[in-house]
Enzyme design. Structure first.
Site, PDB file in Angstrom:
ATOM      1  N   SER A 145       1.003  -1.102   0.015  1.00  0.00           N
ATOM      2  CA  SER A 145       0.106  -0.216   0.024  1.00  0.00           C
ATOM      3  C   SER A 145       0.848   1.077  -0.062  1.00  0.00           C
ATOM      4  O   SER A 145       1.950   1.312   0.527  1.00  0.00           O
ATOM      5  CB  SER A 145      -0.829   0.025   1.232  1.00  0.00           C
ATOM      6  OG  SER A 145      -1.483   1.516   1.442  1.00  0.00           O
ATOM      7  N   TYR A 201      -1.246  -0.502  10.587  1.00  0.00           N
ATOM      8  CA  TYR A 201      -1.397  -1.181   9.019  1.00  0.00           C
ATOM      9  C   TYR A 201      -0.219  -0.543   8.255  1.00  0.00           C
ATOM     10  O   TYR A 201       0.159  -1.170   7.415  1.00  0.00           O
ATOM     11  CB  TYR A 201      -2.783  -0.601   8.522  1.00  0.00           C
ATOM     12  CG  TYR A 201      -3.123  -0.837   6.990  1.00  0.00           C
ATOM     13  CD1 TYR A 201      -3.480  -2.057   6.634  1.00  0.00           C
ATOM     14  CD2 TYR A 201      -2.898   0.107   6.001  1.00  0.00           C
ATOM     15  CE1 TYR A 201      -3.623  -2.271   5.094  1.00  0.00           C
ATOM     16  CE2 TYR A 201      -3.187   0.008   4.846  1.00  0.00           C
ATOM     17  CZ  TYR A 201      -3.554  -1.155   4.287  1.00  0.00           C
ATOM     18  OH  TYR A 201      -3.792  -1.544   3.141  1.00  0.00           O
TER      19      TYR A 201
HETATM   20  P1  NAP Z   1     -11.192  -6.549   0.321  1.00  0.00           P
HETATM   21  O1  NAP Z   1     -12.108  -6.094  -0.482  1.00  0.00           O
HETATM   22  O2  NAP Z   1     -11.677  -6.245   1.916  1.00  0.00           O
HETATM   23  O3  NAP Z   1     -10.883  -8.051   0.252  1.00  0.00           O
HETATM   24  C1  NAP Z   1      -9.992  -8.480   1.219  1.00  0.00           C
HETATM   25  C2  NAP Z   1      -9.922 -10.099   1.069  1.00  0.00           C
HETATM   26  O4  NAP Z   1      -8.904 -10.479   1.879  1.00  0.00           O
HETATM   27  C3  NAP Z   1     -11.408 -10.845   1.014  1.00  0.00           C
HETATM   28  O5  NAP Z   1     -11.250 -11.984   0.245  1.00  0.00           O
HETATM   29  C4  NAP Z   1     -10.881 -11.492   2.443  1.00  0.00           C
HETATM   30  O6  NAP Z   1     -11.716 -12.731   2.345  1.00  0.00           O
HETATM   31  C5  NAP Z   1      -9.417 -11.929   2.510  1.00  0.00           C
HETATM   32  N1  NAP Z   1      -8.825 -12.190   3.634  1.00  0.00           N
HETATM   33  C6  NAP Z   1      -8.747 -11.150   4.646  1.00  0.00           C
HETATM   34  N2  NAP Z   1      -8.202 -11.822   5.571  1.00  0.00           N
HETATM   35  C7  NAP Z   1      -7.814 -13.017   5.527  1.00  0.00           C
HETATM   36  C8  NAP Z   1      -7.020 -14.095   5.874  1.00  0.00           C
HETATM   37  N3  NAP Z   1      -6.561 -14.142   7.134  1.00  0.00           N
HETATM   38  N4  NAP Z   1      -7.101 -15.322   5.224  1.00  0.00           N
HETATM   39  C9  NAP Z   1      -7.467 -15.256   3.932  1.00  0.00           C
HETATM   40  N5  NAP Z   1      -7.990 -14.368   3.348  1.00  0.00           N
HETATM   41  C10 NAP Z   1      -8.188 -13.277   4.004  1.00  0.00           C
HETATM   42  O7  NAP Z   1      -9.638  -5.735   0.520  1.00  0.00           O
HETATM   43  P2  NAP Z   1      -9.269  -5.090  -0.813  1.00  0.00           P
HETATM   44  O8  NAP Z   1      -9.458  -3.668  -0.942  1.00  0.00           O
HETATM   45  O9  NAP Z   1      -9.490  -6.011  -2.169  1.00  0.00           O
HETATM   46  O10 NAP Z   1      -7.519  -5.313  -0.345  1.00  0.00           O
HETATM   47  C11 NAP Z   1      -6.946  -6.131  -0.948  1.00  0.00           C
HETATM   48  C12 NAP Z   1      -5.594  -5.740  -0.664  1.00  0.00           C
HETATM   49  O11 NAP Z   1      -5.064  -4.559  -1.154  1.00  0.00           O
HETATM   50  C13 NAP Z   1      -5.068  -5.688   0.839  1.00  0.00           C
HETATM   51  O12 NAP Z   1      -3.896  -6.345   1.265  1.00  0.00           O
HETATM   52  C14 NAP Z   1      -5.179  -4.264   1.049  1.00  0.00           C
HETATM   53  O13 NAP Z   1      -4.397  -3.976   2.168  1.00  0.00           O
HETATM   54  C15 NAP Z   1      -4.515  -3.726   0.022  1.00  0.00           C
HETATM   55  N6  NAP Z   1      -4.679  -2.462  -0.214  1.00  0.00           N
HETATM   56  C16 NAP Z   1      -6.044  -1.891  -0.555  1.00  0.00           C
HETATM   57  C17 NAP Z   1      -6.486  -0.637  -0.822  1.00  0.00           C
HETATM   58  C18 NAP Z   1      -7.742  -0.240  -1.056  1.00  0.00           C
HETATM   59  O14 NAP Z   1      -8.205   1.120  -1.162  1.00  0.00           O
HETATM   60  N7  NAP Z   1      -8.671  -0.907  -0.976  1.00  0.00           N
HETATM   61  C19 NAP Z   1      -5.536   0.182  -0.827  1.00  0.00           C
HETATM   62  C20 NAP Z   1      -3.958  -0.112  -0.559  1.00  0.00           C
HETATM   63  C21 NAP Z   1      -3.762  -1.392  -0.482  1.00  0.00           C
HETATM   64  P3  NAP Z   1     -13.281 -13.045   3.329  1.00  0.00           P
HETATM   65  O15 NAP Z   1     -14.093 -12.135   2.576  1.00  0.00           O
HETATM   66  O16 NAP Z   1     -13.556 -14.379   3.233  1.00  0.00           O
HETATM   67  O17 NAP Z   1     -12.771 -12.596   4.893  1.00  0.00           O
END
Ligand code: NAP
Length: 270
Positions: free
Chosen positions: A165, A179
Site C-alpha cells: 500500500s 497498518y
Molecule cells: P477487500 O475487498 O476487503 O478483500 C479482502 C480479501 O482478503 C477478502 O477476499 C477476504 O476474504 C480476504 N482475507 C482477509 N483476511 C484473510 C485471511 N486471514 N486469510 C485469507 N483471506 C483473508 O480488500 P481489498 O481492498 O481488495 O484489499 C486487498 C489488498 O489490497 C489488501 O492487502 C489491502 O491492504 C490492499 N490495499 C487496498 C487498498 C484499498 O483502497 N482498497 C489500498 C491499498 C492497499 P473474506 O471476505 O472471506 O474475509
C-alpha cells in the site's frame, strides 16, 4: 570461472520459464474472493491461468468469483483458509498441488485494517491481527510457494507479487499507523526475498495501491471513505480494482522478466 548454475535453473532457463509463464500457469490469489483479489482472478482467467481463489469467511463471494472465472474458461478452485495460520496454508497448497498442479504464481493480496484510531487507542488484539494478516501471512504463503517454485526443491521458478500500500511510505497518521507499518514490513520482505531467490528463476515484486473502491474501507469504519477523499487525490478520483489487477498480472508475466524487487504505485499521484 563462474560457478555452474544448478540443473533446475538451467532447465527453467532453457524452457524460457523464468517467471513461471511458459509452463502451465497455476496462480494462488490470497483473498481472491473480493476487491483487488477478485479483479486479479478475472484477469488471470483471461490470461490462461489455472486459479486458486482463497478466502477466509465469505464463501458466497468466493463462489461468485469461481463461477465467473469458470465462465471465462479457466480451471479453478475456491479454498477457504486463514492464511495467517501455517497449517491452513499447508492444506491450501496441498489442494492446489492435487487439483491444479505446481504453483507458478502467488499473489499475496489478503489484508486487513482496523478502525480509524490513534496508536494510543489501539488494542494489542487489533495490532496483532493486522501484523498476522498483513505480514506473517504473506511470508508463510511465500515459504510454501518457494517449496514448489525453487529448483532447490525440484521447482522451475515462478513469480510472486505482494499487495502492499502507499500507506507504507505515507504512514497513515491518525488513521492506522499499525497498518502502514505492516505494509512497510511487507515492502522490506519484498526487497529481501527478491534478492534471496533472484538466482533461482523466481521474481518477487509488489504493487502499492492508493485509495481503491472496494469493501476494504468498511473495516476502518467508513465504507464511503474513497469518494469522500477524492478531492485530495492529484488525479481527483479513487482507483478501480481492475487498475491494480493489470499491474499485478503484468508483474507476474514474462513481460516483466527483468523486474524483481520492484514497486509499482497505483495511487493516482499520491
Ligand atoms: P477487500 O475487498 O476487503 O478483500 C479482502 C480479501 O482478503 C477478502 O477476499 C477476504 O476474504 C480476504 N482475507 C482477509 N483476511 C484473510 C485471511 N486471514 N486469510 C485469507 N483471506 C483473508 O480488500 P481489498 O481492498 O481488495 O484489499 C486487498 C489488498 O489490497 C489488501 O492487502 C489491502 O491492504 C490492499 N490495499 C487496498 C487498498 C484499498 O483502497 N482498497 C489500498 C491499498 C492497499 P473474506 O471476505 O472471506 O474475509
Amino acid at each position: 570461472m563462474q560457478n555452474p548454475a544448478p540443473a533446475g535453473i538451467l532447465a527453467a532457463q532453457a524452457s524460457g520459464s523464468n517467471g513461471g509463464i511458459s509452463m502451465d500457469k497455476v496462480i494462488v490469489i490470497t483473498g481472491g474472493s473480493r476487491g483487488i483479489g477478485a479483479a486479479t482472478a478475472l484477469l488471470a482467467a483471461e490470461q490462461g491461468y489455472r486459479i486458486c481463489i482463497n478466502y477466509q469467511a465469505d464463501e458466497q463471494a468466493a463462489q461468485q468469483v469461481l463461477e465467473h472465472v469458470r465462465a471465462l474458461g479457466a480451471q479453478a478452485i475456491a479454498v477457504r483458509a486463514d492464511v495467517s495460520i501455517e497449517d491452513e496454508v499447508i492444506s491450501l497448497f496441498h489442494r492446489v498441488d492435487t487439483e491444479l498442479g505446481r504453483v507458478t504464481a502467488l499473489v499475496n493480496n489478503a489484508g486487513t485494517v482496523g478502525q480509524k484510531s490513534r496508536v494510543d487507542e489501539m488494542s494489542e488484539f487489533r495490532i496483532l491481527k493486522t501484523m498476522k494478516t498483513n505480514v506473517l501471512a504473506p511470508i508463510l504463503c511465500a515459504k510454501h510457494a518457494l517449496l514448489r517454485m525453487s529448483p532447490r526443491h525440484g521447482g522451475q521458478g515462478g513469480s510472486i507479487v505482494n499487495v502492499s500500500s502507499v500507506a507504507s511510505r505515507l504512514g497513515s497518521p491518525g488513521e492506522y499507523v499499525d497498518y502502514a507499518a505492516s505494509k512497510g514490513a511487507l515492502d522490506t520482505f519484498t526487497i529481501g526475498l527478491s534478492k534471496e531467490v533472484a538466482g533461482e528463476g523466481i521474481r518477487v515484486n509488489a504493487v502499492r495501491p492508493g485509495y481503491i473502491y472496494t469493501d476494504f474501507h468498511a473495516l476502518s469504519g467508513d465504507p464511503d471513505r474513497v469518494s469522500k477523499l477524492e478531492s485530495g487525490i492529484p488525479m481527483a478520483r479513487g482507483g478501480r480494482p481492475d487498475e491494480v489487477a493489470e499491474a499485478i498480472i503484468w508483474l507476474l508475466s514474462d513481460k516483466a522478466s527483468y523486474a524483481t524487487g520492484t514497486f509499482v504505485d497505483l495511487a493516482g499521484g499520491r
